[in-house]
Design a protein around this motif. Structure first.
Motif, PDB file in Angstrom:
ATOM      1  N   LYS A  10       0.817  -1.215   0.000  1.00 15.63           N
ATOM      2  CA  LYS A  10       0.000   0.000   0.000  1.00 15.63           C
ATOM      3  C   LYS A  10       0.856   1.273   0.000  1.00 15.63           C
ATOM      4  O   LYS A  10       0.493   2.281   0.601  1.00 15.63           O
ATOM      5  N   LYS A  11       1.994   1.219  -0.660  1.00 12.78           N
ATOM      6  CA  LYS A  11       2.864   2.399  -0.712  1.00 12.78           C
ATOM      7  C   LYS A  11       3.869   2.212  -1.850  1.00 12.78           C
ATOM      8  O   LYS A  11       4.010   1.127  -2.428  1.00 12.78           O
ATOM      9  N   HIS A  12       4.577   3.311  -2.134  1.00 12.71           N
ATOM     10  CA  HIS A  12       5.640   3.246  -3.126  1.00 12.71           C
ATOM     11  C   HIS A  12       6.864   2.587  -2.505  1.00 12.71           C
ATOM     12  O   HIS A  12       7.359   3.019  -1.462  1.00 12.71           O
ATOM     13  N   THR A  13       7.334   1.537  -3.130  1.00 12.82           N
ATOM     14  CA  THR A  13       8.506   0.822  -2.629  1.00 12.82           C
ATOM     15  C   THR A  13       9.524   0.658  -3.755  1.00 12.82           C
ATOM     16  O   THR A  13       9.216   0.870  -4.938  1.00 12.82           O
ATOM     17  N   GLU A  14      10.735   0.261  -3.374  1.00 15.13           N
ATOM     18  CA  GLU A  14      11.755  -0.011  -4.377  1.00 15.13           C
ATOM     19  C   GLU A  14      11.438  -1.312  -5.107  1.00 15.13           C
ATOM     20  O   GLU A  14      11.011  -2.288  -4.482  1.00 15.13           O
ATOM     21  N   VAL A  15      11.646  -1.289  -6.421  1.00 13.02           N
ATOM     22  CA  VAL A  15      11.338  -2.442  -7.264  1.00 13.02           C
ATOM     23  C   VAL A  15      12.623  -2.914  -7.937  1.00 13.02           C
ATOM     24  O   VAL A  15      13.395  -2.106  -8.457  1.00 13.02           O
ATOM     25  N   VAL A  25       9.849  -7.015  -9.343  1.00 14.08           N
ATOM     26  CA  VAL A  25       9.555  -7.572  -8.024  1.00 14.08           C
ATOM     27  C   VAL A  25       9.693  -6.503  -6.950  1.00 14.08           C
ATOM     28  O   VAL A  25      10.669  -5.736  -6.946  1.00 14.08           O
ATOM     29  N   CYS A  26       8.711  -6.446  -6.037  1.00 17.86           N
ATOM     30  CA  CYS A  26       8.780  -5.536  -4.891  1.00 17.86           C
ATOM     31  C   CYS A  26       9.861  -6.045  -3.937  1.00 17.86           C
ATOM     32  O   CYS A  26       9.869  -7.218  -3.546  1.00 17.86           O
ATOM     33  N   GLY A  30       8.113  -8.973  -1.949  1.00 15.80           N
ATOM     34  CA  GLY A  30       8.392 -10.000  -2.951  1.00 15.80           C
ATOM     35  C   GLY A  30       7.299 -10.190  -3.976  1.00 15.80           C
ATOM     36  O   GLY A  30       7.340 -11.139  -4.769  1.00 15.80           O
ATOM     37  N   LEU A  31       6.290  -9.303  -4.000  1.00 15.39           N
ATOM     38  CA  LEU A  31       5.197  -9.437  -4.971  1.00 15.39           C
ATOM     39  C   LEU A  31       5.711  -9.122  -6.380  1.00 15.39           C
ATOM     40  O   LEU A  31       6.426  -8.140  -6.591  1.00 15.39           O
ATOM     41  N   VAL A  32       5.333  -9.974  -7.337  1.00 23.48           N
ATOM     42  CA  VAL A  32       5.687  -9.732  -8.741  1.00 23.48           C
ATOM     43  C   VAL A  32       4.703  -8.717  -9.309  1.00 23.48           C
ATOM     44  O   VAL A  32       3.514  -9.020  -9.489  1.00 23.48           O
ATOM     45  N   LEU A  33       5.182  -7.503  -9.559  1.00 18.46           N
ATOM     46  CA  LEU A  33       4.307  -6.435 -10.046  1.00 18.46           C
ATOM     47  C   LEU A  33       4.074  -6.532 -11.549  1.00 18.46           C
ATOM     48  O   LEU A  33       3.015  -6.149 -12.044  1.00 18.46           O
TER      49      LEU A  33
END
Length: 312
Positions: A10-15, A25-26, A30-33
Motif C-alpha cells: 500500500k505504498k511506493h517501494t523499491e522495485v 519484483v517488490c 516480494g510481490l511480482v508487479l
C-alpha cells in the motif's frame, strides 16, 4: 532499482528487475508487479560464431522489396574449418539446389552501394539506383553489355533525379574500369529503354553550375568569403547567355574568384578539383570575363580589383 506502487504494501517501494525472468519484483514483500516484460534496451551480448567477432547484432538486414523473397532467404554457410569437399556434402548439395535466383541482383546492388559509399552519397540515391537497375534488368535488355558501365550509369541517373548530380568523371572514378564513353552510352541506353517502357520522357533533373560549386570549393580549400562570392557569381551567370556546360562555368567562376583573392589557386589545381581541362577553363573564363563586374559584387572586389583582373 526504481520506485513503484505496491498494492500489497500500500505504498511506493523499491522495485528490482529480474533480468532472467523479466519480472518486476517488490523488494519489501516480494510481490511480482509485472511479469515477462520485454527488455527494450540495447543488446550487449555477442551471438557470433567466431570468438573474435564482437558484433552483438543477432538479426539480419532489412527486407528488400526489389528481391523475390525480400532478401530473407536462408543460406547454408560453410562451417569453420570445413575442407573443400563441403559442396559435395549433403548440406552443400542442398545449398546448390536452392540457389538464390536473385544472386545477380544482390551482387549488382552491392556494387552500387560500394560506388555510392566511395562518393559519399546518401541512402536515397543508392535506393533509386537500385530501382533503376531492377527496371532495366527486368526488361532483359542488358545481356552482353558492360555491366560496370550499366551500374555506373544507374548511379549517375539516380544522382540527377535526386538533385545531387555528380560529374561523369566522378562516377567514372569509382566505376571499376568503365570509361566515360561507356558510361555515357549506357546512360543513353537506359534512358531510351525506360522511356519506351513507360511511354513517356524520363525526368533527369536540370544541372546547374551551383550543384557542383560548393564541393569543388571545398576540395580546393577556399575560405567562406570566397565560396559565398563564387556562389553569388554562379547564380548571376544563369541570366547570361553563356553557352558552356554548368561544370565548365563553375570551374571558370572559381578561377575568376581565386584570382581576386590573396589565396590564388593555380589553374592546374582547379582542373584537378573540377575534372575540367585547363583549356576548357580558359575558354569559359574568356566568355565570363566581359561580365566580371556584373558577376562579382563590390563587397568582394573593388572596381580597381576587377580592372586588374588577369585578361584571358
Amino acid at each position: 532499482m526504481s520506485d513503484s506502487f505496491c498494492p500489497d504494501c500500500k505504498k511506493h517501494t523499491e522495485v528490482a528487475f529480474d533480468h532472467s525472468a523479466g519480472d518486476m519484483v517488490c523488494t519489501e514483500c516480494g510481490l511480482v508487479l509485472e511479469a515477462h516484460s520485454v527488455d527494450e534496451t540495447s543488446e550487449w551480448r555477442t551471438f557470433a560464431n567466431e570468438s573474435n567477432d564482437n558484433d552483438p547484432v543477432r538479426v539480419g538486414g532489412p527486407t528488400n522489396p526489389l528481391l523475390t523473397d525480400g532478401g530473407l532467404s536462408t543460406v547454408i554457410a560453410k562451417p569453420n574449418g570445413a575442407q573443400g569437399d563441403f559442396l559435395s556434402s549433403s548440406l552443400g548439395r542442398w545449398q546448390n539446389r536452392g540457389a538464390n535466383p536473385d544472386r545477380s541482383l544482390i551482387l549488382a546492388f552491392r556494387t552500387i552501394a560500394n560506388m555510392a559509399d566511395r562518393l559519399g552519397l546518401v541512402a536515397t540515391i543508392k535506393d533509386r539506383a537500385n530501382e533503376i537497375y531492377k527496371k532495366v534488368e527486368d526488361l532483359k535488355s542488358i545481356r552482353g553489355r558492360n555491366q560496370d558501365a550499366i551500374l555506373a550509369a544507374c548511379l549517375y541517373i539516380a544522382c540527377r533525379q535526386e538533385d545531387r548530380p555528380r560529374t561523369v568523371k566522378e562516377i567514372c572514378s569509382v566505376a571499376n574500369g568503365a570509361t566515360k564513353k561507356e558510361i555515357g552510352r549506357a546512360k543513353e541506353f537506359i534512358v531510351k529503354q525506360l522511356e519506351v517502357e513507360m511511354g513517356q520522357s524520363m525526368e533527369m533533373g536540370t544541372i546547374h553550375a551551383g550543384d557542383f560549386l560548393r564541393r569543388f570549393c571545398s576540395t580546393l580549400g577556399m575560405n567562406n568569403q570566397a565560396v559565398k562570392a563564387a556562389q553569388e557569381a554562379v547564380q548571376r551567370s544563369e541570366a547570361l547567355d553563356i553557352r558552356r556546360s554548368p561544370i565548365s562555368i563553375a570551374a571558370a567562376v572559381i578561377y575568376m574568384i581565386t584570382q581576386l583573392s590573396d589565396d590564388k589557386k593555380p589553374l592546374k589545381d582547379i582542373s584537378l578539383a573540377t575534372g575540367v581541362a585547363e583549356g576548357t577553363i580558359r575558354n569559359s573564363y574568356k566568355d565570363l570575363y566581359p561580365y566580371a563586374s556584373r558577376l562579382i559584387q563590390n563587397t568582394y572586389a573593388t572596381e580597381e580589383d576587377l580592372k586588374n583582373l588577369c585578361t584571358p
